[in-house]
Scaffold this motif. Structure first.
Motif, mmCIF file in Angstrom:
data_model
loop_
_atom_site.group_PDB
_atom_site.id
_atom_site.type_symbol
_atom_site.label_atom_id
_atom_site.label_comp_id
_atom_site.label_asym_id
_atom_site.label_seq_id
_atom_site.Cartn_x
_atom_site.Cartn_y
_atom_site.Cartn_z
ATOM 1 N N SER A 105 -16.825 2.253 4.934
ATOM 2 C CA SER A 105 -16.492 1.591 3.668
ATOM 3 C C SER A 105 -15.010 1.701 3.326
ATOM 4 C CB SER A 105 -17.319 2.206 2.529
ATOM 5 O OG SER A 105 -17.032 3.587 2.398
ATOM 6 N N MET A 106 -14.224 2.361 4.160
ATOM 7 C CA MET A 106 -12.791 2.514 3.892
ATOM 8 C C MET A 106 -12.014 1.314 4.409
ATOM 9 S SD MET A 106 -12.178 6.536 4.922
ATOM 10 C CE MET A 106 -10.489 6.575 4.315
ATOM 11 N N LYS A 107 -10.920 0.987 3.712
ATOM 12 C CA LYS A 107 -9.995 -0.022 4.202
ATOM 13 C C LYS A 107 -9.003 0.638 5.150
ATOM 14 C CE LYS A 107 -10.255 -2.741 -0.068
ATOM 15 N NZ LYS A 107 -9.496 -3.302 -1.210
ATOM 16 N N ILE A 108 -8.338 -0.171 5.965
ATOM 17 C CA ILE A 108 -7.352 0.384 6.897
ATOM 18 C C ILE A 108 -6.259 1.132 6.138
ATOM 19 C CG2 ILE A 108 -5.505 -0.249 8.509
ATOM 20 C CD1 ILE A 108 -7.300 -2.308 9.730
ATOM 21 N N HIS A 138 0.801 -1.229 0.000
ATOM 22 C CA HIS A 138 0.000 0.000 0.000
ATOM 23 C C HIS A 138 0.833 1.279 0.000
ATOM 24 C CE1 HIS A 138 -3.575 -2.433 0.653
ATOM 25 N NE2 HIS A 138 -2.983 -3.035 1.675
ATOM 26 N N LEU A 191 -13.027 -8.069 10.965
ATOM 27 C CA LEU A 191 -13.214 -8.764 9.700
ATOM 28 C C LEU A 191 -14.488 -9.599 9.697
ATOM 29 C CD1 LEU A 191 -9.546 -10.000 9.097
ATOM 30 C CD2 LEU A 191 -10.672 -8.012 8.080
ATOM 31 N N LYS A 220 -11.484 2.177 12.295
ATOM 32 C CA LYS A 220 -12.373 1.086 11.892
ATOM 33 C C LYS A 220 -13.183 0.567 13.076
ATOM 34 C CE LYS A 220 -12.826 -0.434 8.501
ATOM 35 N NZ LYS A 220 -13.814 -0.023 7.461
ATOM 36 N N ASP A 241 -6.617 2.784 3.348
ATOM 37 C CA ASP A 241 -7.178 4.072 2.925
ATOM 38 C C ASP A 241 -7.174 5.060 4.085
ATOM 39 O OD1 ASP A 241 -7.664 3.021 0.398
ATOM 40 O OD2 ASP A 241 -9.656 2.299 0.976
ATOM 41 N N THR A 252 -16.147 6.301 6.661
ATOM 42 C CA THR A 252 -15.072 5.431 7.147
ATOM 43 C C THR A 252 -15.495 3.972 7.213
ATOM 44 O OG1 THR A 252 -15.766 5.942 9.420
ATOM 45 C CG2 THR A 252 -13.975 7.259 8.485
#
Length: 518
Positions: free
Chosen positions: A402-405, A341, A515, A353, A407, A400
């Motif tokens: 829908s955001m990945k860690i 990333h 998860l 998250k 992102d 947030t």
């Protein structure tokens, strides 16, 4: 036939406004839809455009006057206004002509002159302060080079040169308040060193040249000079003015402060006071002090924090979280995460998250209060507090959930860099539904964060500290962090606040829950 110029139709919540600035004078030619005047209300600044092409015939509402919705402000007549001021039909026009002629006579290099205006402020910002001038009168500059910085209560806006040339005149000195699109200076194309000669020869033609002078005794003070006199508690009668008609300018006050020639002498207060003064021990060495005006951002921070404490029924609940699982996860995947990333795996991604998931389960914590209404938000926009040299700012991560860690981590790194450079936009710091602040990066072990209105809660992170903990009947040294949630008790019950914090604790101590959504 004259055409009326009317104020706009104000919104229902706005009863009246005031004339902020006329961009045209009687006799000036105007084009259809050209900006003529600005109306300032308590919420927004409204622009009034010319309904027809022609000549501004008269002004019925002067600058500063209060006007109502659709009130007639002036009129436009037919004809051309190429040389309105040469006819001398009006005393104000003659005075303006004389002033304009004086500017033209300045040796500004013979180039075209431009008005340097403040940027158009966003609707939520009414005014700003001239933070600094990067260039002085007569100093050569290139096109798009920064001339000045305008500090608002949220961002710093840059004012750039419209062309190659030099400043011919500065109309708004450092520290003065300005409104949207206010004229800050006169800029001359192709000008250079000769412009400074003109500025030196006419010290009175500065930003202090205005209608807000104040007379103290037989002395006339310019606005900037008056402010300095008050700050340093000076005796005005001892200051020699170098401006027109003996007018005291900012430079005169600065000179008096440096020389110490205008300090107010202490009055005798009787034998007892004299004895007390004599008995006071002498202090050796220098004891320097420095007084500077509070920045607009700092004033806004102070105002909002006091407002939060005065209006919210604020309460704080605490808990502690074992950060071992998150730290092990970071240690295991940090190198792979960076390669994949191109950003480091920090702690904030896990907290954002975990908070997003907890906010979905406890919608009251994600709500805001608007007067007597409660606004429930069906999304999670989390603000992350960022410390800068100018003060604390809170840019917002949108959606947030829908955001990945990855992102989240990229967004926070980007916010931090641009916040320190003063490049964050207004829209990036508005509309959050929840806030996270991390005092742990500065070593804080425990604190009570203050709510960011109109939000109803804020999460405080702290330093990770190894402490002896009882684990399965045995004492182990574990990496622990204290967590704090401050919440508005008007909206959130203690049970919900405690369970919200426990949910964050459980998600962090077992990251697999994030998860599996359990």
């Amino acid at each position: 036939m004259a055409t009326e110029i009317k104020a706009p139709t104000f919104p229902e919540s706005v009863a009246e406004g005031s004339v902020a600035a006329w961009h045209k004078k009687p006799g000036d030619s105007v084009e259809r839809d050209e900006l003529i005047v600005e109306i300032e209300t308590d919420k927004v600044v409204l622009e009034v455009l010319a309904p027809e092409a022609g000549v501004l015939a008269e002004v019925l509402a002067e600058e500063g006057e209060t006007v109502e919705s659709e009130q007639v402000l002036g009129s436009i007549g037919e004809g051309s206004g190429d040389k309105p001021q040469a006819q001398g039909n009006d005393k104000a026009d003659a005075k303006a002509e004389k002033k304009d002629d004086a500017k033209v006579e300045k040796p500004a290099g013979g180039g075209k002159q431009h008005e340097v205006k403040a940027p158009t402020f966003p609707e939520s910002i009414q005014e700003g302060t001239v933070a600094s001038w990067s260039k002085q009168v007569g100093e050569a500059v290139k096109r798009d080079e920064v001339l000045a910085e305008i500090e608002t209560d949220k961002v710093v806006l840059e004012v750039v040169a419209p062309a190659d040339g030099a400043l011919a005149e500065i109309k708004a000195e450092e520290g003065s308040q300005v409104t949207s699109e206010q004229v800050l200076a006169i800029f001359a194309e192709g000008a250079g060193g000769e412009a400074s000669t003109s500025a030196d020869a006419e010290p009175a033609a500065s930003a202090d040249d205005g209608a807000s002078d104040e007379k103290v005794g037989d002395k006339i003070l310019a606005p900037a000079a008056r402010k300095l006199v008050a700050e340093h508690d000076l005796d005005v009668s001892k200051i020699e003015g170098t401006g027109k008609g003996g007018r005291i300018l900012k430079e005169d006050v600065q000179r008096a402060v440096k020389e110490g020639s205008a300090s107010k002498s202490a009055k005798a207060s009787g034998g007892g006071a004299a004895k007390a003064a004599a008995a006071a021990p002498a202090v050796e060495g220098e004891r320097p002090e420095k007084r500077v005006p509070m920045s607009r951002l700092r004033q806004t921070i102070a105002k909002r924090l006091v407002q939060a404490q005065q209006t919210a029924a604020m309460l704080t609940t605490y808990n502690e979280v074992d950060m071992g699982a998150v730290m092990d996860l970071r240690a295991q995947y940090k190198d792979t995460f960076v390669k994949t990333h191109d950003v480091k795996l920090g702690f904030m991604g896990f907290f954002v998250k975990a908070a997003s998931e907890a906010l979905k389960r406890f919608p009251d914590v994600n709500a805001s209060i608007d007067g007597t209404d409660i606004v429930y938000h069906g999304y999670q926009d989390i603000g992350v507090a960022v410390s800068t040299d100018r003060g604390l700012v809170v840019p917002v991560l949108r959606d947030t959930d829908s955001m990945k860690i990855a992102d989240v981590e990229k967004g926070i790194v980007d916010f931090g860099k641009r916040a320190r450079d003063g490049k964050l936009g207004i829209d990036e710091m508005q509309g959050g539904t929840f806030t996270i602040t991390n005092g742990g990066i500065f070593g804080s072990l425990m604190s009570t964060p203050i709510i960011n209105p109109p939000q109803t809660a804020i999460l405080g992170m702290h330093k990770i500290q190894e402490r002896p903990m009882a684990v399965n009947g045995k004492v182990e040294i574990r990496p622990m962090m204290y967590l704090a949630v401050s919440y508005d008790h008007r909206m959130i019950d203690g049970k919900d606040a405690v369970q919200f914090l426990v949910t964050i604790k459980e998600l962090l101590e077992d990251p697999a829950r994030l998860l599996l959504d359990i």
